[in-house]
Design a protein around this motif. Sequence first.
Motif, PDB file in Angstrom:
ATOM      1  N   ARG A 206       0.830  -1.207   0.000  1.00  0.00           N
ATOM      2  CA  ARG A 206       0.000   0.000   0.000  1.00  0.00           C
ATOM      3  C   ARG A 206       0.864   1.256   0.000  1.00  0.00           C
ATOM      4  O   ARG A 206       0.449   2.301  -0.490  1.00  0.00           O
TER       5      ARG A 206
ATOM      6  N   ARG B 283      -2.597  -2.277  -5.197  1.00  0.00           N
ATOM      7  CA  ARG B 283      -3.051  -1.491  -4.046  1.00  0.00           C
ATOM      8  C   ARG B 283      -2.418  -0.100  -4.006  1.00  0.00           C
ATOM      9  O   ARG B 283      -3.002   0.825  -3.429  1.00  0.00           O
TER      10      ARG B 283
ATOM     11  N   ASN C 143      -4.664   2.726  -5.094  1.00  0.00           N
ATOM     12  CA  ASN C 143      -5.893   3.085  -4.389  1.00  0.00           C
ATOM     13  C   ASN C 143      -5.889   4.578  -4.028  1.00  0.00           C
ATOM     14  O   ASN C 143      -4.931   5.293  -4.295  1.00  0.00           O
TER      15      ASN C 143
END
Length: 214
Positions: free
Chosen positions: A58, A86, A89
């Motif tokens: 992330r 990810r 995002n």
Amino acid sequence: MKPYVISNVAMSLDGKLTTIGGDSRISCEEDLIRVHKIRAKVDGIMVGIGTVLKDDPRLTVHKIKANKNPVRIVVDSKLRIPLNARVLNNEAKTIIATTEKADEEKIKELKKRGVEVIKCGEEKVDLKKLMNILYEKGIRSILLEGGGTLNWSMFKEGLVDEVSVYIAPMIFGGKAVTYVDGEGFKTVDDSIKLELKNFYRLGEGIVLEFLVKK
């Protein structure tokens, strides 16, 4: 001008980032918190596409409370990043550095999602040029969390200012990814020289902090 770059890594005592099977569970919980404290202080976090494809990180601050997330920067010469990664995002801004030969349709799709795409280089990302561009965008400090390939390129180009390493009490052996891969320097005189800044025990391992001699 360029951002101040801190290269951070967790590695085994023999300098490996993973086992030969790709297992990279090296950091203890205390080390993960240490890394997130650094993330919270910098303007950007940089990784290579290999790290994204392997770990799907992330690249945010989530182990501690923080007021902001740094900009996520992915070096991806062939624009191989999966659209479901990810790092794409909406938790933080993402910049992808790629080349002139990157797929234009994929660039359009990434931009639709709010991702900034920077072209710098013909075949490979020109890291020196990228650093200049990032500095102009207000990014003054970067935590480099690259694998062996990106780390080598950054060191070779003289773009790293500081090194922070967690050494775990483990030995992996084999031809696994090391902290710095690439073709390597031919002589000791050519190598990167470091100045020890600090060291301390963390969990069952040890943290070493160095300044890169210029």
